[in-house]
Design a protein around this motif. Structure first.
Motif, PDB file in Angstrom:
ATOM      1  N   LEU A  33       0.828  -1.204   0.000  1.00  0.00           N
ATOM      2  CA  LEU A  33       0.000   0.000   0.000  1.00  0.00           C
ATOM      3  C   LEU A  33       0.864   1.256   0.000  1.00  0.00           C
ATOM      4  CD1 LEU A  33      -2.814  -1.009   2.519  1.00  0.00           C
ATOM      5  CD2 LEU A  33      -2.661  -1.440   0.055  1.00  0.00           C
ATOM      6  N   VAL A  34       0.313   2.324  -0.548  1.00  0.00           N
ATOM      7  CA  VAL A  34       1.025   3.596  -0.645  1.00  0.00           C
ATOM      8  C   VAL A  34       0.956   4.355   0.671  1.00  0.00           C
ATOM      9  CG1 VAL A  34       1.087   5.829  -1.842  1.00  0.00           C
ATOM     10  CG2 VAL A  34       0.638   3.725  -3.123  1.00  0.00           C
ATOM     11  N   TYR A  35      -0.129   4.160   1.432  1.00  0.00           N
ATOM     12  CA  TYR A  35      -0.391   4.991   2.602  1.00  0.00           C
ATOM     13  C   TYR A  35      -0.120   4.218   3.890  1.00  0.00           C
ATOM     14  CZ  TYR A  35      -3.046   6.790  -1.309  1.00  0.00           C
ATOM     15  OH  TYR A  35      -3.413   7.208  -2.563  1.00  0.00           O
ATOM     16  N   PRO A  36       0.878   4.641   4.662  1.00  0.00           N
ATOM     17  CA  PRO A  36       1.184   3.928   5.916  1.00  0.00           C
ATOM     18  C   PRO A  36       0.005   3.883   6.878  1.00  0.00           C
ATOM     19  CG  PRO A  36       2.968   5.443   5.328  1.00  0.00           C
ATOM     20  CD  PRO A  36       1.838   5.722   4.392  1.00  0.00           C
ATOM     21  N   ASP A  37      -0.795   4.952   6.927  1.00  0.00           N
ATOM     22  CA  ASP A  37      -1.908   4.946   7.869  1.00  0.00           C
ATOM     23  C   ASP A  37      -2.970   3.929   7.476  1.00  0.00           C
ATOM     24  OD1 ASP A  37      -2.396   6.521   5.653  1.00  0.00           O
ATOM     25  OD2 ASP A  37      -3.690   7.926   6.699  1.00  0.00           O
ATOM     26  N   ALA A  38      -3.112   3.645   6.171  1.00  0.00           N
ATOM     27  CA  ALA A  38      -4.058   2.608   5.748  1.00  0.00           C
ATOM     28  C   ALA A  38      -3.611   1.240   6.246  1.00  0.00           C
ATOM     29  CB  ALA A  38      -4.194   2.602   4.228  1.00  0.00           C
ATOM     30  N   VAL A  39      -2.316   1.001   6.226  1.00  0.00           N
ATOM     31  CA  VAL A  39      -1.774  -0.264   6.734  1.00  0.00           C
ATOM     32  C   VAL A  39      -2.035  -0.379   8.234  1.00  0.00           C
ATOM     33  CG1 VAL A  39       0.288  -1.687   6.966  1.00  0.00           C
ATOM     34  CG2 VAL A  39       0.024  -0.206   4.961  1.00  0.00           C
ATOM     35  N   GLU A  40      -1.762   0.699   8.952  1.00  0.00           N
ATOM     36  CA  GLU A  40      -1.946   0.683  10.405  1.00  0.00           C
ATOM     37  C   GLU A  40      -3.420   0.543  10.774  1.00  0.00           C
ATOM     38  OE1 GLU A  40      -0.152   4.386  11.274  1.00  0.00           O
ATOM     39  OE2 GLU A  40       1.888   3.690  10.831  1.00  0.00           O
ATOM     40  N   ASP A  41      -4.298   1.231  10.027  1.00  0.00           N
ATOM     41  CA  ASP A  41      -5.733   1.114  10.299  1.00  0.00           C
ATOM     42  C   ASP A  41      -6.222  -0.311  10.059  1.00  0.00           C
ATOM     43  OD1 ASP A  41      -5.782   3.798  10.909  1.00  0.00           O
ATOM     44  OD2 ASP A  41      -6.677   4.427   9.006  1.00  0.00           O
ATOM     45  N   ALA A  42      -5.745  -0.930   8.977  1.00  0.00           N
ATOM     46  CA  ALA A  42      -6.139  -2.310   8.689  1.00  0.00           C
ATOM     47  C   ALA A  42      -5.660  -3.241   9.794  1.00  0.00           C
ATOM     48  CB  ALA A  42      -5.575  -2.748   7.340  1.00  0.00           C
ATOM     49  N   ALA A  43      -4.436  -3.031  10.271  1.00  0.00           N
ATOM     50  CA  ALA A  43      -3.898  -3.876  11.335  1.00  0.00           C
ATOM     51  C   ALA A  43      -4.743  -3.782  12.594  1.00  0.00           C
ATOM     52  CB  ALA A  43      -2.449  -3.479  11.627  1.00  0.00           C
ATOM     53  N   ARG A  44      -5.136  -2.570  12.949  1.00  0.00           N
ATOM     54  CA  ARG A  44      -5.967  -2.395  14.146  1.00  0.00           C
ATOM     55  C   ARG A  44      -7.326  -3.058  13.977  1.00  0.00           C
ATOM     56  NH1 ARG A  44      -3.328   2.714  14.439  1.00  0.00           N
ATOM     57  NH2 ARG A  44      -4.888   3.643  13.076  1.00  0.00           N
ATOM     58  N   PHE A  45      -7.950  -2.880  12.815  1.00  0.00           N
ATOM     59  CA  PHE A  45      -9.271  -3.465  12.582  1.00  0.00           C
ATOM     60  C   PHE A  45      -9.192  -4.993  12.623  1.00  0.00           C
ATOM     61  CE2 PHE A  45     -12.581  -5.267   9.949  1.00  0.00           C
ATOM     62  CZ  PHE A  45     -13.714  -4.609  10.396  1.00  0.00           C
ATOM     63  N   LEU A  46      -8.211  -5.567  11.957  1.00  0.00           N
ATOM     64  CA  LEU A  46      -8.112  -7.024  11.902  1.00  0.00           C
ATOM     65  C   LEU A  46      -7.791  -7.617  13.268  1.00  0.00           C
ATOM     66  CD1 LEU A  46      -6.286  -7.455   8.481  1.00  0.00           C
ATOM     67  CD2 LEU A  46      -8.703  -7.797   9.003  1.00  0.00           C
ATOM     68  N   THR A  47      -7.024  -6.908  14.060  1.00  0.00           N
ATOM     69  CA  THR A  47      -6.749  -7.372  15.424  1.00  0.00           C
ATOM     70  C   THR A  47      -8.030  -7.378  16.255  1.00  0.00           C
ATOM     71  OG1 THR A  47      -4.471  -6.569  15.369  1.00  0.00           O
ATOM     72  CG2 THR A  47      -5.464  -6.896  17.535  1.00  0.00           C
ATOM     73  N   ALA A  48      -8.834  -6.331  16.105  1.00  0.00           N
ATOM     74  CA  ALA A  48     -10.071  -6.219  16.880  1.00  0.00           C
ATOM     75  C   ALA A  48     -11.136  -7.206  16.419  1.00  0.00           C
ATOM     76  CB  ALA A  48     -10.610  -4.789  16.789  1.00  0.00           C
ATOM     77  N   HIS A  49     -11.046  -7.678  15.166  1.00  0.00           N
ATOM     78  CA  HIS A  49     -12.074  -8.574  14.619  1.00  0.00           C
ATOM     79  C   HIS A  49     -11.472  -9.916  14.211  1.00  0.00           C
ATOM     80  CE1 HIS A  49     -13.793  -4.522  14.215  1.00  0.00           C
ATOM     81  NE2 HIS A  49     -14.972  -5.101  14.299  1.00  0.00           N
TER      82      HIS A  49
END
Length: 373
Positions: A222-238
């Protein structure tokens, strides 16, 4: 041009973007004849961080035909790639009768000063930031804000499971999922869940993350680091709902193509993933989807809803503030020469003389004498 675009887009998405840009340019004479926009002295445009060429055409080249000067500020995230697009295309536009197009990676403060001296402003980004831009504009200035929405996709009981899976992947994985038109939630009728979910898992298992410049690559880092971090947080929570994938390499900006299967949760409102995350939620009654789309959260950000094989929505043009795309995804429905989006004010709005209205947006239509009067 293709090489410039693949700095931030997959080769597949860049090729598609080239053709969409050509189509929009071809349709520009029809668009202006239909909408008769008033002449603008200056337009200020916040260029988005994706679809660089297509956005340059929609918010720069076509408006220059009825604007004396277009000033464009590229997103700091992708400024070198955006400047490359301008340096390639800009010289080709000189002498064609349009207004000047100036692109410069100026500071936010300097560009807001340009906005305050403009007849119209196009803002692409977070709605709250759009409010900050609006505060710097005179009352009579025209402000168009382009946000985003979840763009749900409904796989109804009459849908073909195999075709539905191809459709879901097309809608979710465009440019590795880094597009505001990508669907963030897929509603699958309970009668098809046992066919659709395994097919999606199998298809995602066959997708590998590769170099975005490779024509065969569907998902890239991905181009956007925050998109990677947001995905990581969501997948951890779900984590309990992950059917396939779920791994994230923050250092390499890689989100593995991932499938989640959630039971019906009317209070669940997905984030904008901007990553290759397919989020499936099963339903048994289309009225539940209608209620979900009419919730305050979704009416605020309603853009499109794609419907496949759901008879209950066969005649609907809108559900809540979302425009219905019948048997087609958002990428098939979107047309650069026609109004874009839905009626959710956080998905897209027009502001003038203190009045803010959420509706599908096209700058030439909003700049028309009837719209501005």
């Amino acid at each position: 041009m293709h090489a410039a675009l693949t700095r931030v887009a997959t080769a597949q998405a860049a090729t598609d973007e080239l053709f969409r840009s050509l189509r929009a340019l071809s349709g520009a004479p029809w668009e202006l004849l239909r909408n008769s926009p008033d002449r603008l002295g200056r337009l200020a445009t916040f260029l988005p961080s994706n679809n660089l060429l297509y956005s340059y055409v929609l918010f720069g080249v076509i408006p220059s035909l009825y604007t004396d000067e277009v000033r464009i500020r590229p997103s700091a995230r992708v400024a070198p790639a955006a400047m490359a697009v301008h340096e390639i295309l800009g010289p080709q536009l000189r002498g064609l009768g349009g207004g000047r197009i100036i692109m410069a990676p100026t500071s936010q403060r300097d560009f807001l000063a340009d906005c305050a001296r403009s007849d119209a402003v196009v803002f692409t980004g977070q709605p709250d930031n759009g409010e900050a831009v609006a505060a710097h504009l005179p009352a009579g200035a025209l402000l168009l804000t382009f946000g985003s929405g979840p763009n749900p996709l409904v796989v109804g009981p009459a849908a073909d499971p195999e075709a539905a899976c191809r459709t879901v992947l097309d809608a979710r994985l465009y440019n590795s999922g880094q597009d505001c038109l990508s669907t963030d939630i897929v509603f699958v009728h309970r009668s098809l869940v046992r066919e659709v979910v395994p097919r999606l898992a199998e298809a995602l298992a066959g997708i590998r993350v590769g170099d975005r410049r490779d024509p065969g690559t569907r998902v890239a880092p991905l181009v956007y680091p925050d998109a990677v971090e947001d995905a990581a947080r969501f997948l951890t929570a779900h984590r309990e709902f992950v059917v396939h994938g779920g791994r994230v390499d923050v250092a390499r900006h890689v989100v593995e193509p991932t499938l989640l299967h959630l039971p019906w949760q009317e209070a669940f409102h997905p984030p904008e993933f901007f990553s290759p995350v397919v989020c499936v939620m099963e339903y048994d009654d289309p009225r539940k989807i209608a209620r979900w789309l009419n919730s305050p959260e979704e009416t605020a950000r309603g853009m499109y809803v794609s419907v496949f094989g759901e008879p209950a929505f066969a005649e609907a043009a809108r559900i809540g503030t979302s425009v219905v795309c019948h048997e087609r995804i958002t990428f098939d429905a979107e047309d650069g020469n026609r109004p874009f989006g839905g009626y959710g004010p956080r998905a897209g709005s027009v502001r003038r003389n203190g009045t803010v209205t959420g509706r599908p947006l096209l700058l030439s239509a909003e700049a028309g004498s009837r719209a501005g009067s």
